[in-house]
Enzyme design. Structure first.
Site, PDB file in Angstrom:
ATOM      1  N   SER A  94       0.834  -1.197   0.000  1.00  0.00           N
ATOM      2  CA  SER A  94       0.000   0.000   0.000  1.00  0.00           C
ATOM      3  C   SER A  94       0.877   1.258   0.000  1.00  0.00           C
ATOM      4  O   SER A  94       1.731   1.409  -0.867  1.00  0.00           O
ATOM      5  CB  SER A  94      -0.950  -0.048   1.202  1.00  0.00           C
ATOM      6  OG  SER A  94      -1.920   0.964   1.126  1.00  0.00           O
ATOM      7  N   ASP A 190      -9.704  -4.959  -4.703  1.00  0.00           N
ATOM      8  CA  ASP A 190      -9.075  -4.160  -3.646  1.00  0.00           C
ATOM      9  C   ASP A 190     -10.018  -3.010  -3.329  1.00  0.00           C
ATOM     10  O   ASP A 190     -10.369  -2.228  -4.222  1.00  0.00           O
ATOM     11  CB  ASP A 190      -7.718  -3.640  -4.156  1.00  0.00           C
ATOM     12  CG  ASP A 190      -6.912  -2.888  -3.103  1.00  0.00           C
ATOM     13  OD1 ASP A 190      -7.520  -2.225  -2.248  1.00  0.00           O
ATOM     14  OD2 ASP A 190      -5.661  -2.951  -3.155  1.00  0.00           O
ATOM     15  N   HIS A 220      -7.021  -5.938  -0.200  1.00  0.00           N
ATOM     16  CA  HIS A 220      -5.914  -4.979  -0.156  1.00  0.00           C
ATOM     17  C   HIS A 220      -4.707  -5.469   0.653  1.00  0.00           C
ATOM     18  O   HIS A 220      -3.572  -5.387   0.208  1.00  0.00           O
ATOM     19  CB  HIS A 220      -6.408  -3.644   0.401  1.00  0.00           C
ATOM     20  CG  HIS A 220      -5.346  -2.599   0.427  1.00  0.00           C
ATOM     21  ND1 HIS A 220      -4.727  -2.139  -0.724  1.00  0.00           N
ATOM     22  CD2 HIS A 220      -4.755  -1.934   1.454  1.00  0.00           C
ATOM     23  CE1 HIS A 220      -3.822  -1.237  -0.402  1.00  0.00           C
ATOM     24  NE2 HIS A 220      -3.809  -1.090   0.907  1.00  0.00           N
TER      25      HIS A 220
END
Length: 246
Positions: A94, A190, A220
């Site tokens: 991320s 996601d 995610h």
């Protein structure tokens, strides 16, 4: 003195002369990267997974930090590895993937970079920048596996979203500075970072060796999800491919 959540502490393991720098994401903690960190350490690598400043304590702490603080946290981990290692790879989830890309654009001696659901453009978050609220709902724990929970903040500081947006913009503008080998992981579903981010990263980097791997069974936080073992296996192969260290 900040009180760090149990499980959110920085992780360091001393091993061989190949270093792996690992970064967690926005509002998250090192817990999200623990399966990877421990697997790399078991394989003999020297590993550093910093706790990004303002993370793993309270959302109020995070609110008082900037993206430059998060970059500094990663730079300190990189410096620690460089003192011990002849080669360094960077892995991030991320915003950690965003930071990994930043490092690969900044340090030409990095051997390879592995962004996992990295963020360079999140329209939904950008739209919440100007909100009057001080905090909005949590974005952590987007995980398909119902047995697993991410250790992350229960709310998101709006001020920090502005810092993330600034960081994403900076990194997006310098993707063409990345020339090292890159292995990109992207979850097909996601709910935090649109998968299109990874396609843009793939198209924008100048790496001669680049690969994109689709994760079909994770959301995610793929590093804690159903595909984590595959991520570990493929990243270990990547390190092996670009080093001569067994």
């Amino acid at each position: 003195m900040e009180k760090v959540m149990h499980g959110a502490e920085e992780m360091r393991f001393e091993g061989n002369e190949v270093g792996i720098l690992v970064s967690h994401g926005f509002t998250g903690t090192t817990q999200s990267m623990k399966p990877l960190v421990e697997a790399y350490a078991r394989s003999g690598y020297t590993v550093c997974c910093p706790r990004l400043k303002g993370h793993g304590t309270t959302p109020e702490d995070m609110e008082s930090t900037s993206h430059l603080d998060w970059v500094k946290s990663i730079e300190e981990g990189y410096a620690w590895l460089k003192e011990r290692c002849s080669k360094v790879f960077v892995v991030g989830l991320s915003m950690g993937g965003t930071l990994a890309l930043y490092m690969a654009s900044e340090h030409r001696d990095i051997e390879g970079v592995i962004p996992i659901n990295a963020a360079i453009d999140i329209p939904a978050l950008e739209n919440s920048q100007g909100m009057d609220e001080r905090f909005i709902d949590a974005i952590g724990s987007d995980i398909k596996d119902p047995e697993t929970v991410e250790l992350a903040y229960d709310r998101t500081p709006v001020k920090s979203i502005g810092e993330l947006v600034t960081l994403m913009g900076k990194v997006k503008d310098r993707l063409d500075e990345i020339h090292c080998p890159i292995m990109i992981f992207v979850s097909d579903e996601d709910h935090v970072v649109p998968p299109h981010n990874s396609e843009v990263i793939f198209e924008s980097v100048f790496s001669e060796h680049k690969e994109i791997i689709h994760l079909e069974n994770s959301y995610h936080v793929a590093t804690l999800d159903h595909d984590k073992d595959m991520i570990i296996e493929r990243t270990l192969e990547f390190f092996q491919m670009y080093t001569n260290t067994k």
